[in-house]
Design an enzyme around this catalytic site. Structure first.
Site, PDB file in Angstrom:
ATOM      1  N   GLY A  20     -38.075  -0.053  17.721  1.00  0.00           N
ATOM      2  CA  GLY A  20     -38.301  -0.423  16.328  1.00  0.00           C
ATOM      3  C   GLY A  20     -39.752  -0.216  15.932  1.00  0.00           C
ATOM      4  N   GLY A  21     -40.571   0.155  16.904  1.00  0.00           N
ATOM      5  CA  GLY A  21     -41.976   0.480  16.655  1.00  0.00           C
ATOM      6  C   GLY A  21     -42.220   1.943  16.979  1.00  0.00           C
ATOM      7  N   LYS A  22     -43.210   2.205  17.882  1.00  0.00           N
ATOM      8  CA  LYS A  22     -43.541   3.587  18.208  1.00  0.00           C
ATOM      9  C   LYS A  22     -42.925   4.052  19.522  1.00  0.00           C
ATOM     10  CE  LYS A  22     -48.031   3.386  15.838  1.00  0.00           C
ATOM     11  NZ  LYS A  22     -49.504   3.533  15.998  1.00  0.00           N
ATOM     12  N   LYS A  33       0.862  -1.193   0.000  1.00  0.00           N
ATOM     13  CA  LYS A  33       0.000   0.000   0.000  1.00  0.00           C
ATOM     14  C   LYS A  33       0.894   1.237   0.000  1.00  0.00           C
ATOM     15  CE  LYS A  33      -4.019   2.081   2.171  1.00  0.00           C
ATOM     16  NZ  LYS A  33      -3.583   3.453   1.886  1.00  0.00           N
ATOM     17  N   GLU A  53       3.012   1.516   5.029  1.00  0.00           N
ATOM     18  CA  GLU A  53       1.674   1.814   5.524  1.00  0.00           C
ATOM     19  C   GLU A  53       0.823   0.569   5.695  1.00  0.00           C
ATOM     20  OE1 GLU A  53      -2.224   4.579   4.407  1.00  0.00           O
ATOM     21  OE2 GLU A  53      -0.422   4.673   3.168  1.00  0.00           O
ATOM     22  N   ASP A  63     -44.905  -0.521  30.722  1.00  0.00           N
ATOM     23  CA  ASP A  63     -45.062  -1.983  30.737  1.00  0.00           C
ATOM     24  C   ASP A  63     -43.887  -2.624  31.483  1.00  0.00           C
ATOM     25  OD1 ASP A  63     -45.507  -4.635  30.250  1.00  0.00           O
ATOM     26  OD2 ASP A  63     -45.459  -4.488  28.064  1.00  0.00           O
ATOM     27  N   PHE A  84     -44.824 -17.016  16.386  1.00  0.00           N
ATOM     28  CA  PHE A  84     -43.765 -17.022  17.386  1.00  0.00           C
ATOM     29  C   PHE A  84     -43.310 -18.453  17.635  1.00  0.00           C
ATOM     30  CE2 PHE A  84     -44.362 -12.604  18.680  1.00  0.00           C
ATOM     31  CZ  PHE A  84     -43.067 -12.287  19.093  1.00  0.00           C
ATOM     32  N   HIS A 114     -36.254 -12.210  20.373  1.00  0.00           N
ATOM     33  CA  HIS A 114     -36.664 -11.756  21.708  1.00  0.00           C
ATOM     34  C   HIS A 114     -35.991 -12.654  22.757  1.00  0.00           C
ATOM     35  CE1 HIS A 114     -40.198  -9.233  20.289  1.00  0.00           C
ATOM     36  NE2 HIS A 114     -39.844  -9.901  19.192  1.00  0.00           N
TER      37      HIS A 114
END
Length: 841
Positions: free
Chosen positions: A717-719, A271, A408, A771, A617, A663
């Site tokens: 990943g949701g709201k 290089k 390098e 939750d 699931f 999960h």
């Protein structure tokens, strides 16, 4: 679309296009027409229900499955249009030249009407140029967008390939043998003899060559335009495609790797520490072009340009690096800049390492070893222009030797690779020390020398903004420090060029400048917050635009011991994310996700047909489970084993099993009954805004910290958001549940208009559910960095607390994750673990 739309757009008294009439065709007709209108594009047409369903593919089809080409849906065309070739008059709709670039038949894999309605058409092509399986995927429309956009993607099959460009390799009509430019000029169709007997195919000739024979150069006075470029490792001659000498070709770039490849057919080169330049030679005149296409010939005029002009070639395009060497033979970027400043041209050396064109033939599609063989015959042994030799030894040995000589690093290249512009994994670079370019966003004055800089503030481009990465204050000679001061004072500005306000330490004495100059810096490491450690200035890089400077990421190879069947299967249709894309994503984030998904029981959301198909699931082992996925027995229910993974192979096996969400349990397999984290899930009800969620997360953080626990945050990943606290695994599941229930109920009691602790949706309107039920035995929460089986291909992303107001809940996706991995906001997660407090503080 009806043919009324087609007819309404055209004046058939002026255009030779066929008038639209629905016909009963034989079925399965396929054609691509190259259309040089206001903007060059390729029109894909598939026969269905007596018309040609049509899409304008803006950049044309690609045989590389990684290339997703935009295809804009246009009006249906009549079947007669499949043979149309000619010029549409200016002023008419689509005015310009048209050729039949490819034709043949198509066969849908499933009901095409259902596929068009669903927005995912899978089909097979049998054309003269394009074959194999393809996908058309409709994209989700943006607000206010009127046109219907699709993606045309090549499936991964025997017809797919990454190297080369079919559009450049096969530019002619399959009907007349003309190019679209020739049609525009009114040229007649060539005879079969002039086409080598095959319409549309580039002519190839091969002279026989005996084993061991050597090629001799022709005298310059002879006609060399038709001379073939031969391969040196076979007895059969082979040449590139006939082409006009290009004005410029975007260089092929190497990807950073921590270690050079240890196996496979690789060549290793030194290089160099200089300027990457393309040398364009035509009829004895040379031009030196930077990687962005700037003409720097005058800067290096002298013995070097004279040596290049003396090469025995009528036309050539060479890739190489211009350097100045130390007495030891190592290239020295500082010496190169000093020579340029002093106007000295006698020490420039150009190391040529690739040959892209020679005497009327484009060589980019040939294997690297063949291009280098032709290059070596062209380059003299010594002088200002030299051949960059390569080594076949083990990459680690070559790198160790290079580092021992204070070089390098090395570049490792696949010996059979074609030359493909842009950054890819056929070229890898391994360095003896970390080194890259950074954008200069500010400077401080030297405290010892007037009119000289003391340090530079540096940044990299990230998500369209300049992210601050720290300062460099060493490596400047007195002359360089003064020169930088002169150049930077001309760029002074009151505006902060960095994306965030700097802290008081970083701002001290700093004068902002317009971010136009690029510095090359050597450094020892990156800190956890994305700052440079022990940085040293090496020089300015005027050959690299500031807008191209990003943090160099190391290449990570997907494991090969897990086979992906149907790697082109689409999991997120609107985004065009495939099974292979998902495997590459998890390979990239593996160091980050590994602590949260290995050695734990997992609950998995599987979607065999992607997010728009059925899903389920899976907590327990299933029939046909991959061998890389381990079955583990729950001490309380050993008859029904759970699943777990231990390494990247296991994670890729989950991708093969269509797992789109992971999960994990909140405890490890070594300590089933004692969780090592708390997850508080903030789930917004109707009417809740993002600032409300951010505020709620801050309040959960305060309560956890009041209890003596550390608090980290990630998008769900949701709201919503997840606030996560690491635990020393000592407390039991009932104790952890009791603690988190108490916290959630306290928030609901203190602010009943804002929070609820009950799962009932009827009570959640205008409120946020805190939750806590994730924190009990057998319950799970989505893992950090796990994807979500929802539109958008979002991931659950760990983020720093301070950026929460600036982001959105689904800003982080499989497609943009590379922009957000420069630092790890959860690096201290496990080290911050504390025991669950015995009582609330």
């Amino acid at each position: 679309m009806a043919l009324e739309t087609y007819n309404a757009k055209r004046d058939f008294s002026r255009t030779a296009e066929p008038q639209g009439k629905a016909l009963a065709g034989e079925g399965g007709l396929y054609v691509i027409q190259k259309h040089d209108a206001r903007r060059l594009h390729y029109d894909l047409r598939l026969e269905l229900d007596g018309v040609l369903k049509s899409w304008a593919v803006t950049r044309g089809p690609s045989l590389d499955p990684a290339e997703k080409r935009l295809a804009v849906e246009v009006e249906d065309h009549p079947l007669d249009y499949a043979t149309f070739e000619g010029t549409i008059p200016k002023g008419q709709y689509g005015g310009g030249s048209v050729i039949v670039w490819d034709k043949g038949h198509w066969r849908p894999d499933f009901d095409p009407h259902a596929g068009l309605k669903k927005g995912h058409l899978e089909f097979e092509l049998d054309g003269e140029k394009l074959r194999g399986r393809w996908h058309l995927i409709r994209m989700k429309p943006r607000r206010g967008e009127k046109r219907v956009n699709w993606l045309l993607i090549k499936a991964e099959d025997d017809e797919a390939r990454e190297a080369g460009d079919i559009l450049k390799e096969e530019p002619r009509s399959v009907a007349s043998g003309r190019t679209v430019e020739e049609v525009g000029k009114g040229a007649r169709a060539p005879t079969k003899a002039s086409q080598g007997g095959v319409a549309g195919k580039a002519k190839k000739t091969a002279a026989p060559r005996e084993a061991g024979a050597t090629e001799t150069r022709q005298d310059k006075s002879e006609n060399t335009a038709d001379r073939p470029i031969t391969r040196v490792r076979t007895t059969k001659a082979e040449q590139g495609e006939r082409e006009k000498l290009p004005d410029f070709i975007e260089p092929m770039l190497a990807t950073l790797a921590r270690h050079p490849p240890s196996s496979g057919d690789w060549l290793h080169e030194i290089k160099f520490d200089g300027y990457r330049l393309l040398a364009r030679l035509e009829k004895g005149n040379v031009r030196l072009l930077t990687r962005s296409g700037l003409d720097w010939t005058e800067r290096f005029a002298g013995p070097l340009t004279e040596a290049l002009e003396g090469l025995d070639a009528r036309a050539a395009l060479i890739d190489g690096e211009l350097v100045v060497e130390k007495p030891s033979g190592a290239s020295d970027f500082g010496a190169l800049q000093a020579d340029l400043s002093a106007g000295r041209a006698d020490r420039f050396v150009y190391y040529a390492f690739d040959l892209l064109h020679l005497d009327g033939y484009g060589l980019r599609s040939l294997p690297l070893v063949d291009r280098k063989a032709a290059l070596e015959r062209l380059i003299p042994g010594q002088g200002a222009v030299r051949f960059s030799a390569h080594f076949d030894d083990a990459g680690a040995d070559v790198l160790a030797h290079a580092c021992g000589l204070s070089l390098e690093g090395i570049i490792s290249k696949r010996s059979a690779s074609a030359y493909v512009s842009g950054r890819g994994r056929d070229w890898l670079k391994a360095k003896c020390a970390l080194r890259q370019e950074f954008v200069i966003g500010g400077f401080t004055q030297s405290t010892a020398t007037p009119q000289a800089i003391g340090s530079l503030a540096l940044g990299v481009q990230e998500a369209g903004t300049l992210r601050y990465v720290g300062r460099v204050g060493t490596g400047f000679t007195a002359e360089v420090a003064h020169d930088l001061w002169s150049r930077l004072t001309d760029l002074e500005t009151r505006d902060n060029p960095f994306s965030t306000r700097l802290d008081s330490t970083a701002r001290r004495g700093l004068q902002h400048v317009r971010p136009e100059l690029v510095a090359e810096v050597e450094f020892r490491a990156w800190t956890s917050d994305g700052r440079l450690r022990h940085a040293s200035f090496r020089g300015l890089r005027e050959d690299k635009p500031a807008g191209d400077i990003v943090r160099e990421e190391e290449a990570v190879e997907r494991p090969e011991n897990v086979e992906l069947t149907h790697p082109d299967r689409i999991y997120w249709p609107a985004e065009g994310v495939t099974k292979a894309d998902l495997a590459d994503y998890y390979t990239r984030v593996w160091p980050r996700i590994a602590p949260f998904v290995t050695g734990r029981a997992l609950a998995l959301l599987r979607c065999p047909e992607g997010i728009e198909g059925p899903s389920f699931f899976q907590k327990h082992a299933w029939r046909g489970i991959p061998e890389q996925v381990r079955q583990v027995k729950d001490p309380k229910a050993p008859e029904d084993p759970f699943v777990a993974i231990d390494d990247l192979d296991g994670l890729i096996a989950l991708v093969q099993s269509a797992v789109l969400e992971i999960h994990p349990w909140g405890s490890t397999l070594q300590s089933w009954e004692k969780p090592d984290m708390i997850v508080m899930d903030l789930d917004p009800g109707e009417g809740i805004t993002w600032p409300d969620i951010v505020s709620a997360a801050g309040k959960v953080r305060e309560r956890l910290e009041d209890a003596g626990l550390a608090a980290f945050v990630k998008t769900s990943g949701g709201k919503g958001l997840h606030v996560v606290a690491p635990l020393t695994p000592k407390a039991t599941w009932p104790s952890v549940k009791s603690f988190t229930k108490s916290l959630a109920e306290a928030m609901a009691a203190d602010e009943p208009d804002h929070f609820v602790a009950t799962i009932s949706k009827a009570k959640r309107k205008g409120r946020i559910l805190v939750d806590y039920l994730r924190n009990q035995r057998g319950m799970t929460a989505v893992a950090p960095y796990s994807t979500r089986a929802r539109p958008g291909a979002a991931v659950s992303m760990p983020v720093p607390w301070e950026v929460l107001p600036e982001i959105g809940p689904q800003d982080f996706t499989v497609l943009n994750i590379a922009e957000h991995l420069s630092s790890d906001p959860w690096e201290a997660f496990r080290d911050s673990a504390k025991p669950l407090p015995s009582r609330r503080r």
